[in-house]
Scaffold this motif. Structure first.
Motif, PDB file in Angstrom:
ATOM      1  N   ILE A  42      32.244  34.685  28.337  1.00 35.45           N
ATOM      2  CA  ILE A  42      32.572  35.918  29.433  1.00 35.45           C
ATOM      3  C   ILE A  42      34.134  36.072  29.601  1.00 35.45           C
ATOM      4  CG2 ILE A  42      31.884  36.537  31.627  1.00 35.45           C
ATOM      5  CD1 ILE A  42      29.173  35.280  31.245  1.00 35.45           C
ATOM      6  N   TRP A  43      34.809  34.829  29.779  1.00 32.34           N
ATOM      7  CA  TRP A  43      35.999  34.958  30.029  1.00 32.34           C
ATOM      8  C   TRP A  43      36.755  35.656  29.084  1.00 32.34           C
ATOM      9  CZ3 TRP A  43      40.378  32.147  28.434  1.00 32.34           C
ATOM     10  CH2 TRP A  43      41.633  32.458  29.254  1.00 32.34           C
ATOM     11  N   LEU A  44      36.467  35.373  27.875  1.00 30.34           N
ATOM     12  CA  LEU A  44      37.204  35.870  26.767  1.00 30.34           C
ATOM     13  C   LEU A  44      36.751  37.313  26.474  1.00 30.34           C
ATOM     14  CD1 LEU A  44      36.925  33.154  23.783  1.00 30.34           C
ATOM     15  CD2 LEU A  44      38.949  34.042  25.115  1.00 30.34           C
ATOM     16  N   VAL A  45      35.745  37.927  26.849  1.00 33.73           N
ATOM     17  CA  VAL A  45      35.109  39.172  26.798  1.00 33.73           C
ATOM     18  C   VAL A  45      36.163  40.051  27.743  1.00 33.73           C
ATOM     19  CG1 VAL A  45      33.326  40.628  27.322  1.00 33.73           C
ATOM     20  CG2 VAL A  45      32.957  38.675  25.900  1.00 33.73           C
ATOM     21  N   LEU A  47      36.044  39.496  31.882  1.00 31.28           N
ATOM     22  CA  LEU A  47      35.832  39.348  32.900  1.00 31.28           C
ATOM     23  C   LEU A  47      36.878  38.407  33.656  1.00 31.28           C
ATOM     24  CD1 LEU A  47      33.909  40.684  34.685  1.00 31.28           C
ATOM     25  CD2 LEU A  47      32.213  38.812  34.735  1.00 31.28           C
ATOM     26  N   PRO A  48      37.448  38.211  34.777  1.00 34.10           N
ATOM     27  CA  PRO A  48      38.282  37.409  35.348  1.00 34.10           C
ATOM     28  C   PRO A  48      37.461  36.192  35.659  1.00 34.10           C
ATOM     29  CG  PRO A  48      38.049  39.225  36.801  1.00 34.10           C
ATOM     30  CD  PRO A  48      37.251  39.686  35.462  1.00 34.10           C
ATOM     31  N   GLY A  49      38.390  35.118  36.175  1.00 37.23           N
ATOM     32  CA  GLY A  49      37.864  33.808  36.504  1.00 37.23           C
ATOM     33  C   GLY A  49      36.528  33.614  37.272  1.00 37.23           C
ATOM     34  N   PHE A  50      36.840  33.748  38.474  1.00 40.88           N
ATOM     35  CA  PHE A  50      35.366  33.548  39.309  1.00 40.88           C
ATOM     36  C   PHE A  50      34.215  34.080  39.026  1.00 40.88           C
ATOM     37  CE2 PHE A  50      33.067  33.132  43.398  1.00 40.88           C
ATOM     38  CZ  PHE A  50      32.818  31.758  43.435  1.00 40.88           C
ATOM     39  N   PRO A  51      34.265  35.586  38.812  1.00 42.96           N
ATOM     40  CA  PRO A  51      33.066  36.394  38.498  1.00 42.96           C
ATOM     41  C   PRO A  51      32.669  35.673  36.664  1.00 42.96           C
ATOM     42  CG  PRO A  51      34.692  37.727  39.260  1.00 42.96           C
ATOM     43  CD  PRO A  51      35.413  36.564  39.270  1.00 42.96           C
ATOM     44  N   ALA A  52      33.523  35.323  36.050  1.00 49.84           N
ATOM     45  CA  ALA A  52      33.015  34.641  34.806  1.00 49.84           C
ATOM     46  C   ALA A  52      32.348  33.405  35.195  1.00 49.84           C
ATOM     47  CB  ALA A  52      34.185  34.695  34.017  1.00 49.84           C
ATOM     48  N   LEU A  53      32.970  32.807  35.995  1.00 48.83           N
ATOM     49  CA  LEU A  53      32.323  31.395  36.051  1.00 48.83           C
ATOM     50  C   LEU A  53      30.470  31.827  36.743  1.00 48.83           C
ATOM     51  CD1 LEU A  53      32.437  28.199  36.770  1.00 48.83           C
ATOM     52  CD2 LEU A  53      33.196  28.767  39.120  1.00 48.83           C
ATOM     53  N   LEU A  54      30.490  32.658  37.880  1.00 48.80           N
ATOM     54  CA  LEU A  54      29.426  32.951  38.365  1.00 48.80           C
ATOM     55  C   LEU A  54      28.398  33.446  37.268  1.00 48.80           C
ATOM     56  CD1 LEU A  54      30.380  34.443  41.671  1.00 48.80           C
ATOM     57  CD2 LEU A  54      29.470  32.260  41.299  1.00 48.80           C
ATOM     58  N   PHE A  55      28.917  34.409  36.452  1.00 51.54           N
ATOM     59  CA  PHE A  55      27.919  35.002  35.573  1.00 51.54           C
ATOM     60  C   PHE A  55      27.474  33.905  34.424  1.00 51.54           C
ATOM     61  CE2 PHE A  55      29.133  39.192  36.997  1.00 51.54           C
ATOM     62  CZ  PHE A  55      28.079  39.695  37.273  1.00 51.54           C
ATOM     63  N   GLY A  56      28.479  33.210  33.972  1.00 53.11           N
ATOM     64  CA  GLY A  56      28.261  32.056  33.086  1.00 53.11           C
ATOM     65  C   GLY A  56      27.323  31.028  33.462  1.00 53.11           C
ATOM     66  N   LEU A  57      27.211  30.576  34.826  1.00 58.27           N
ATOM     67  CA  LEU A  57      26.478  29.554  35.357  1.00 58.27           C
ATOM     68  C   LEU A  57      25.257  30.333  35.511  1.00 58.27           C
ATOM     69  CD1 LEU A  57      28.414  27.878  37.938  1.00 58.27           C
ATOM     70  CD2 LEU A  57      27.778  27.010  35.874  1.00 58.27           C
ATOM     71  N   LEU A  58      25.053  31.600  35.887  1.00 57.87           N
ATOM     72  CA  LEU A  58      23.773  32.257  36.040  1.00 57.87           C
ATOM     73  C   LEU A  58      22.897  32.304  34.543  1.00 57.87           C
ATOM     74  CD1 LEU A  58      21.874  33.950  37.886  1.00 57.87           C
ATOM     75  CD2 LEU A  58      22.846  35.770  37.250  1.00 57.87           C
TER      76      LEU A  58
END
Length: 103
Positions: A42-45, A47-58
């Motif tokens: 998601i980060w490579l696509v 989306l910046p850091g914290f939102p990528a972390l949240l979406f990735g975990l979700l």
């Protein structure tokens, strides 16, 4: 009390429950790898850091639910076998302490 069905060991006693630590470690590492991979994707696509972390975990929750099912099933079987063995040992101890067990 009701007799519980536990698999027997070759010596005639109850079988030793399987080890759960390797399955628990494998499941935990699998969850972490899936989460890290999705966060990185998601980060490579873009989306910046914290939102990528949240979406990735979700998103890692349903992905791990599907991909790690065999490991989770083995872990559940091991936990159930340990529970049955513990319950059997507890019943045997109670019977010995109350004097009901044959010598």
């Amino acid at each position: 009390m009701a007799e519980s069905t536990t698999p027997g060991a070759p010596t005639g006693g109850p079988a030793t429950p399987p080890r759960i630590a390797p399955w628990l470690l494998l499941y935990t590492l699998g969850r972490l790898v899936i989460a890290a991979a999705l966060v990185a994707l998601i980060w490579l696509v873009g989306l910046p850091g914290f939102p990528a972390l949240l979406f990735g975990l979700l998103l890692s929750m349903p992905v791990a639910l599907v991909l790690l099912r065999p490991v989770r099933d083995k872990l559940t079987e091991g936990l159930a076998a340990r529970s049955v063995a513990r319950r059997t040992r507890k019943e045997q101890l109670r019977a010995r302490l109350s004097g009901d067990a044959a010598a």
